[in-house]
Design a protein around this motif. Sequence first.
Motif, short mmCIF file in Angstrom:
data_model
loop_
_atom_site.label_atom_id
_atom_site.label_comp_id
_atom_site.label_asym_id
_atom_site.label_seq_id
_atom_site.Cartn_x
_atom_site.Cartn_y
_atom_site.Cartn_z
N ILE A 1 -11.70 -30.10 -10.33
CA ILE A 1 -11.23 -28.79 -11.18
C ILE A 1 -10.10 -28.11 -10.39
O ILE A 1 -9.69 -27.04 -10.49
CB ILE A 1 -12.46 -27.63 -11.29
N GLY A 2 -9.37 -28.99 -9.81
CA GLY A 2 -8.23 -28.40 -9.07
C GLY A 2 -8.39 -28.19 -7.50
O GLY A 2 -7.38 -27.58 -7.02
N PHE A 3 -9.50 -28.47 -6.90
CA PHE A 3 -9.78 -28.10 -5.54
C PHE A 3 -10.14 -29.26 -4.64
O PHE A 3 -10.83 -30.07 -5.22
CB PHE A 3 -10.59 -26.91 -5.44
N MET A 4 -9.62 -29.03 -3.49
CA MET A 4 -10.30 -30.21 -2.60
C MET A 4 -11.29 -29.81 -1.65
O MET A 4 -11.37 -28.57 -1.31
CB MET A 4 -8.97 -30.88 -1.72
N VAL B 1 -12.65 -34.76 -16.83
CA VAL B 1 -12.69 -36.28 -16.16
C VAL B 1 -13.55 -37.02 -17.44
O VAL B 1 -14.71 -36.58 -17.56
CB VAL B 1 -13.34 -36.07 -15.06
N PRO B 2 -13.08 -38.03 -17.70
CA PRO B 2 -13.92 -38.94 -18.63
C PRO B 2 -15.39 -39.39 -18.09
O PRO B 2 -15.34 -39.51 -16.78
CB PRO B 2 -13.05 -40.20 -18.59
N TYR C 1 -4.89 -39.38 -12.66
CA TYR C 1 -4.10 -38.18 -13.17
C TYR C 1 -4.37 -37.03 -11.92
O TYR C 1 -3.40 -36.14 -11.47
CB TYR C 1 -4.64 -37.50 -14.17
N ALA C 2 -5.78 -37.09 -11.54
CA ALA C 2 -5.99 -35.99 -10.23
C ALA C 2 -6.88 -36.42 -9.29
O ALA C 2 -7.07 -37.71 -9.29
CB ALA C 2 -6.70 -34.91 -10.98
N LEU C 3 -7.21 -35.69 -8.47
CA LEU C 3 -8.33 -36.41 -7.18
C LEU C 3 -9.45 -35.51 -7.29
O LEU C 3 -9.53 -34.47 -7.75
CB LEU C 3 -7.26 -36.04 -5.84
N CYS D 1 -9.07 -39.75 -10.00
CA CYS D 1 -9.79 -39.80 -11.25
C CYS D 1 -8.74 -39.66 -12.38
O CYS D 1 -7.77 -38.99 -12.30
CB CYS D 1 -10.93 -38.59 -11.35
N ASP D 2 -9.40 -40.25 -13.38
CA ASP D 2 -8.71 -40.24 -14.69
C ASP D 2 -8.90 -38.91 -15.29
O ASP D 2 -9.77 -38.08 -15.02
CB ASP D 2 -8.97 -41.39 -15.66
#
Length: 180
Positions: free
Chosen positions: A36-39, A135-136, A158-160, A167-168
């Motif tokens: 959700i945008g955070f590591m 995320v799918p 697209y993201a991590l 992750c897609d």
Amino acid sequence: MSGAPHIRALTAEDIAVRLDEFCDLLLDIVGGGASIGFMAPLSAERARLFWQGIIASVERGERILLAATDGEGGRVTGSVQLVLAQPDNQPHRGDVSKMLVHSSARRQGLGAALLAAVETAALEAGKTLLVLDTVPGTPADRLYHRAGWTALGVIPGYALMPDGAACDTRLFWRQLGPAS
């Protein structure tokens, strides 16, 4: 959850009063591995800064934050945001963002209730087209499919994830009414 969820839009002041609960919610979600945008590891300080930014955005009228509590006045168990601020040529569009359901409140219909509530809030705000991404293969992905959202496509890598793995992302849209 000890009672029926109560979902409502919060003012900036309401969010500030419950800031610790929102930080706990975000820490739970990221700690559980959601992209959700955070590591990871997400610090309490970083979570607090995020929510302080949301408070400012709500105060400026750029977004609506809907919060679910465990019964009226109970602790925050979920939230979803509707981003209202869009380019001049897209006044009818809103972005659904940061759908969060605490791990203790999952599989009880809260995600579906939050999604229905954000769709209602969007219509009330004059937004007739909504978009989101997820995320799918996740529970959120299945929720949006079940709720009748249209999947547009998947963007690979697209993201991590919070652990750094790529992750897609699947894009979704939902038409709530005619464009104004």
